[in-house]
Design an enzyme around this catalytic site. Structure first.
Site, mmCIF file in Angstrom:
data_model
loop_
_atom_site.group_PDB
_atom_site.id
_atom_site.type_symbol
_atom_site.label_atom_id
_atom_site.label_comp_id
_atom_site.label_asym_id
_atom_site.label_seq_id
_atom_site.Cartn_x
_atom_site.Cartn_y
_atom_site.Cartn_z
ATOM 1 N N VAL A 1 -58.379 -30.477 32.839
ATOM 2 C CA VAL A 1 -57.440 -30.588 31.719
ATOM 3 C C VAL A 1 -57.642 -31.906 30.972
ATOM 4 O O VAL A 1 -57.760 -31.933 29.742
ATOM 5 C CB VAL A 1 -55.983 -30.480 32.242
ATOM 6 C CG1 VAL A 1 -54.982 -30.733 31.122
ATOM 7 C CG2 VAL A 1 -55.752 -29.131 32.867
ATOM 8 N N LEU B 1 -55.065 -23.815 28.226
ATOM 9 C CA LEU B 1 -56.527 -23.700 28.226
ATOM 10 C C LEU B 1 -56.979 -22.837 29.387
ATOM 11 O O LEU B 1 -56.499 -22.994 30.501
ATOM 12 C CB LEU B 1 -57.164 -25.087 28.381
ATOM 13 C CG LEU B 1 -56.648 -26.195 27.472
ATOM 14 C CD1 LEU B 1 -57.284 -27.521 27.844
ATOM 15 C CD2 LEU B 1 -56.924 -25.852 26.025
ATOM 16 N N GLU C 1 -60.071 -21.985 31.843
ATOM 17 C CA GLU C 1 -61.350 -22.563 32.256
ATOM 18 C C GLU C 1 -62.462 -21.650 31.747
ATOM 19 O O GLU C 1 -62.340 -20.433 31.771
ATOM 20 C CB GLU C 1 -61.412 -22.684 33.775
ATOM 21 C CG GLU C 1 -60.540 -23.813 34.262
ATOM 22 C CD GLU C 1 -60.616 -23.994 35.764
ATOM 23 O OE1 GLU C 1 -61.628 -23.636 36.374
ATOM 24 O OE2 GLU C 1 -59.623 -24.503 36.313
ATOM 25 N N ASN D 1 -47.836 -18.146 32.416
ATOM 26 C CA ASN D 1 -48.820 -17.903 33.485
ATOM 27 C C ASN D 1 -48.330 -16.833 34.452
ATOM 28 O O ASN D 1 -49.095 -15.966 34.874
ATOM 29 C CB ASN D 1 -49.111 -19.197 34.246
ATOM 30 C CG ASN D 1 -50.235 -19.998 33.606
ATOM 31 O OD1 ASN D 1 -50.675 -19.664 32.520
ATOM 32 N ND2 ASN D 1 -50.693 -21.034 34.271
ATOM 33 N N LYS E 1 -57.283 -5.950 33.830
ATOM 34 C CA LYS E 1 -58.488 -5.560 34.582
ATOM 35 C C LYS E 1 -58.199 -5.552 36.073
ATOM 36 O O LYS E 1 -57.814 -6.556 36.657
ATOM 37 C CB LYS E 1 -59.633 -6.516 34.291
ATOM 38 C CG LYS E 1 -60.235 -6.271 32.946
ATOM 39 C CD LYS E 1 -61.673 -6.777 32.878
ATOM 40 C CE LYS E 1 -62.127 -6.743 31.444
ATOM 41 N NZ LYS E 1 -61.487 -7.814 30.648
ATOM 42 N N ALA E 2 -58.412 -4.376 36.669
ATOM 43 C CA ALA E 2 -58.164 -4.232 38.102
ATOM 44 C C ALA E 2 -59.356 -4.750 38.891
ATOM 45 O O ALA E 2 -60.461 -4.846 38.369
ATOM 46 C CB ALA E 2 -57.932 -2.763 38.421
ATOM 47 N N GLY F 1 -57.465 -15.590 40.955
ATOM 48 C CA GLY F 1 -57.642 -16.796 41.767
ATOM 49 C C GLY F 1 -57.553 -17.989 40.843
ATOM 50 O O GLY F 1 -56.927 -17.930 39.782
ATOM 51 N N CYS G 1 -54.666 -22.185 38.852
ATOM 52 C CA CYS G 1 -53.458 -22.074 38.020
ATOM 53 C C CYS G 1 -52.535 -20.965 38.498
ATOM 54 O O CYS G 1 -51.445 -21.243 38.997
ATOM 55 C CB CYS G 1 -53.866 -21.865 36.575
ATOM 56 S SG CYS G 1 -54.896 -23.205 35.984
ATOM 57 N N LYS H 1 -63.786 -17.106 38.537
ATOM 58 C CA LYS H 1 -64.042 -16.198 37.412
ATOM 59 C C LYS H 1 -65.339 -16.655 36.756
ATOM 60 O O LYS H 1 -65.910 -17.687 37.158
ATOM 61 C CB LYS H 1 -62.884 -16.212 36.415
ATOM 62 C CG LYS H 1 -62.696 -17.547 35.731
ATOM 63 C CD LYS H 1 -61.683 -17.410 34.609
ATOM 64 C CE LYS H 1 -61.650 -18.652 33.756
ATOM 65 N NZ LYS H 1 -60.729 -18.546 32.659
HETATM 66 C C1 UGA Z 1 -54.929 -19.555 33.197
HETATM 67 C C2 UGA Z 1 -54.284 -19.130 31.876
HETATM 68 O O1 UGA Z 1 -54.972 -17.978 31.357
HETATM 69 C C3 UGA Z 1 -54.330 -20.265 30.839
HETATM 70 O O2 UGA Z 1 -53.640 -19.873 29.661
HETATM 71 C C4 UGA Z 1 -53.652 -21.512 31.461
HETATM 72 O O3 UGA Z 1 -53.706 -22.615 30.560
HETATM 73 C C5 UGA Z 1 -54.372 -21.880 32.745
HETATM 74 O O4 UGA Z 1 -54.301 -20.772 33.663
HETATM 75 C C6 UGA Z 1 -53.674 -23.091 33.344
HETATM 76 O O5 UGA Z 1 -52.520 -22.982 33.726
HETATM 77 O O6 UGA Z 1 -54.259 -24.178 33.326
HETATM 78 P P1 UGA Z 1 -57.457 -19.766 34.103
HETATM 79 O O7 UGA Z 1 -56.860 -20.068 35.434
HETATM 80 O O8 UGA Z 1 -58.561 -20.610 33.586
HETATM 81 O O9 UGA Z 1 -56.323 -19.798 32.954
HETATM 82 O O10 UGA Z 1 -58.029 -18.297 34.213
HETATM 83 P P2 UGA Z 1 -57.719 -16.853 33.605
HETATM 84 O O11 UGA Z 1 -58.745 -16.504 32.610
HETATM 85 O O12 UGA Z 1 -56.319 -16.726 33.181
HETATM 86 O O13 UGA Z 1 -57.967 -15.946 34.903
HETATM 87 C C7 UGA Z 1 -57.198 -16.138 36.082
HETATM 88 C C8 UGA Z 1 -57.625 -15.180 37.160
HETATM 89 O O14 UGA Z 1 -57.215 -13.848 36.863
HETATM 90 C C9 UGA Z 1 -59.136 -15.090 37.400
HETATM 91 O O15 UGA Z 1 -59.363 -15.067 38.788
HETATM 92 C C10 UGA Z 1 -59.529 -13.768 36.790
HETATM 93 O O16 UGA Z 1 -60.671 -13.202 37.389
HETATM 94 C C11 UGA Z 1 -58.286 -12.948 37.051
HETATM 95 N N1 UGA Z 1 -58.093 -11.819 36.117
HETATM 96 C C12 UGA Z 1 -57.925 -12.054 34.793
HETATM 97 C C13 UGA Z 1 -58.038 -10.532 36.603
HETATM 98 O O17 UGA Z 1 -58.170 -10.274 37.826
HETATM 99 N N2 UGA Z 1 -57.820 -9.499 35.741
HETATM 100 C C14 UGA Z 1 -57.654 -9.705 34.408
HETATM 101 O O18 UGA Z 1 -57.454 -8.720 33.664
HETATM 102 C C15 UGA Z 1 -57.710 -11.029 33.928
#
Ligand code: UGA
Length: 448
Positions: A11, A154, A156, A226, A269-270, A275, A278, A338
């Protein structure tokens, strides 16, 4: 404006770099002196798309300074952004000791009035504690502090893009004066007065909205957002389990659901579940915060439970398809939580590997960015940069992260090198039909 960023993690570095690109003079500090030395030497300690380029430009324009001397950094900035970690405690409650440490440091070192901005994800009511700590430790009460909350949204992997092109900028303040300062800081972002490394001159037309709220609302907006997204993922995962039981296809179902603008297509997305540093910790902290004010947030507890069970569901599939795990050679494709990041914190892939090792498998893993971070934690795994090497001689391939290079894998090429053509896909990357045509025993989540 002269700004200080305390904490050079995901961050802090993105915030510092992008605010410097927006024309501010930024001072970055961190208790990790090695990290500061690395940054001074032009090395970026994390993998985040476009970050290196933004930092290089900021350094060339002399807009960014790194120092391990927190006092120097604190005195330099008019506004101080706190970007330190807030990891979970055993109880799920956020550990705010780093924030407390910074508050005392700011109070001690500041010689002029400061606006102290919490950017780390913190539970509601932290702002009040921060105000109290700053006042209590201030030099004889002579230096005045104001507090603001400016949560980050944000993701990642796309953090630089998200910073420059936000949906919304939320700023919780206690006075009109602080609101004006925060508006000035973000004016170049909202007015597009920065060099965009992502779109090189062809930025999307909408420019986001700056919302001024109370501090408590700003804190709540972050956790509420979140947690909602995490619940959405768990919801899709339960639908996926249901699809498996009744012979429907989760992608057909979630696609149709997502066309309703009230629902939206994203985060449905299933698969292996969420993980990262956040969602898992934020959901826990929100449950904890709610319980401290007498609210039992049942929905969130269910979402968390569903997510924890994803690994069990994955292993049900592995056991069914592979039968005995002991003595088998298994490829794990993806370590990061991810795609497009090297972050392995709370990564489902690591839980999968630990369980495979516990059950006696030999594991060969591949990931485009996260190998060096994983190696010290899981030294008995064999690591390969090249996924085709990781697949050689294995009895099964498990897909744990949705990296583009895995999406594009040539399974016709990999198949003959494997001991057995078995793929268990935790991210639904491939067409079941195509994999079957290539002679694979292919399993994924919630699909026909
Ligand atoms: C998340 C939020 O999306 C951001 O808006 C926030 O700023 C950030 O946390 C934070 O609090 O700092 P991030 O942890 O980078 O961001 O990742 P995401 O893209 O949100 O994905 C989170 C997890 O969910 C990943 O493991 C991803 O694989 C999973 N995921 C995401 C799914 O299993 N299915 C989906 O449809 C989307």
């Amino acid at each position: 404006m002269r700004l200080t960023v305390i904490g050079c993690g995901y961050v802090g570095l993105v915030t510092g770099a992008c605010l410097a690109a927006a024309g501010h003079e930024v001072y970055c500090t961190d208790i990790d002196e090695k990290r500061i030395e690395q940054l001074k030497a032009g090395k970026v300690p994390i993998y985040e798309e476009h970050l290196e380029e933004v930092l290089k430009r900021a350094a060339a324009e002399k807009k960014i300074t790194y120092t391990a001397d927190a006092g120097e950094a604190i005195r330099a900035g008019e506004v101080i952004f706190i970007c330190v970690g807030t990891p979970p405690k055993e109880s799920g409650e956020a550990d705010l000791s780093a924030i407390d440490h910074v508050a005392r440091q700011v109070a001690r070192e500041a010689r002029s009035p400061k606006l102290v901005v919490e950017k780390s994800t913190v539970p509601a009511l932290t702002g009040r504690q921060l105000q109290k700590a700053l006042a209590a430790y201030s030099q004889n009460g002579t230096v005045k502090f104001e507090v603001a909350s400016n949560p980050e949204f944000l993701r990642e992997g796309t953090a630089v893009e998200d910073f420059f092109h936000p949906d919304r900028i939320v700023v919780g303040v206690e006075s009109e004066k602080s609101a004006a300062v925060m508006r000035e800081i973000y004016a170049p972002i909202l007015e597009r007065k920065f060099h965009c490394p992502v779109h090189s001159g062809k930025c999307p037309s909408s420019s986001g909205e700056l919302l001024i709220t109370t501090i408590s609302s700003a804190e709540l907006i972050k956790h509420a957002s979140n947690s909602y997204l995490a619940m959405k993922i768990s919801y899709a995962n339960v639908i996926s389990d249901l699809c498996e039981r009744i012979g429907a296809d989760v992608e057909e179902v979630t696609h149709a659901m997502g066309l309703d603008p009230r629902i939206g297509a994203q985060f449905l997305k299933a698969g292996l579940g969420f993980g990262g540093f956040c969602f898992p910790k934020d959901i826990q902290a929100f449950i904890h915060l709610s319980s401290t004010v007498g609210i039992d947030f049942e929905m969130l507890k269910a979402a968390e439970r569903v997510n924890k069970q994803r690994i069990d569901r994955f292993f049900d599939k592995i056991h069914k398809a592979l039968w005995v795990i002991k003595g088998k050679k298994v490829a794990v494709l993806g370590l990061a939580f991810k795609a497009n990041t090297d972050d392995i914190r709370f990564a489902p892939a690591l839980d999968v590997i630990r369980r495979l090792l516990d059950e006696g498998a030999e594991v060969q893993a591949s990931d485009p960015q996260a190998i060096s971070r994983t190696k010290p934690l899981l030294p008995s795994v064999k690591y390969f940069e090249d996924p085709y090497e990781a697949l050689k001689g294995v009895d099964a391939a498990l897909v744990c992260t949705e990296w583009q290079v895995f999406r594009k894998l040539d399974w016709a090429k990999a198949g003959p090198t494997m001991a057995r053509r078995l793929v268990i896909d935790g991210r639904n990357l491939y067409s079941s039909k195509k994999m079957q045509e290539l002679g694979f025993d292919y399993h994924s989540f919630g699909r026909l």
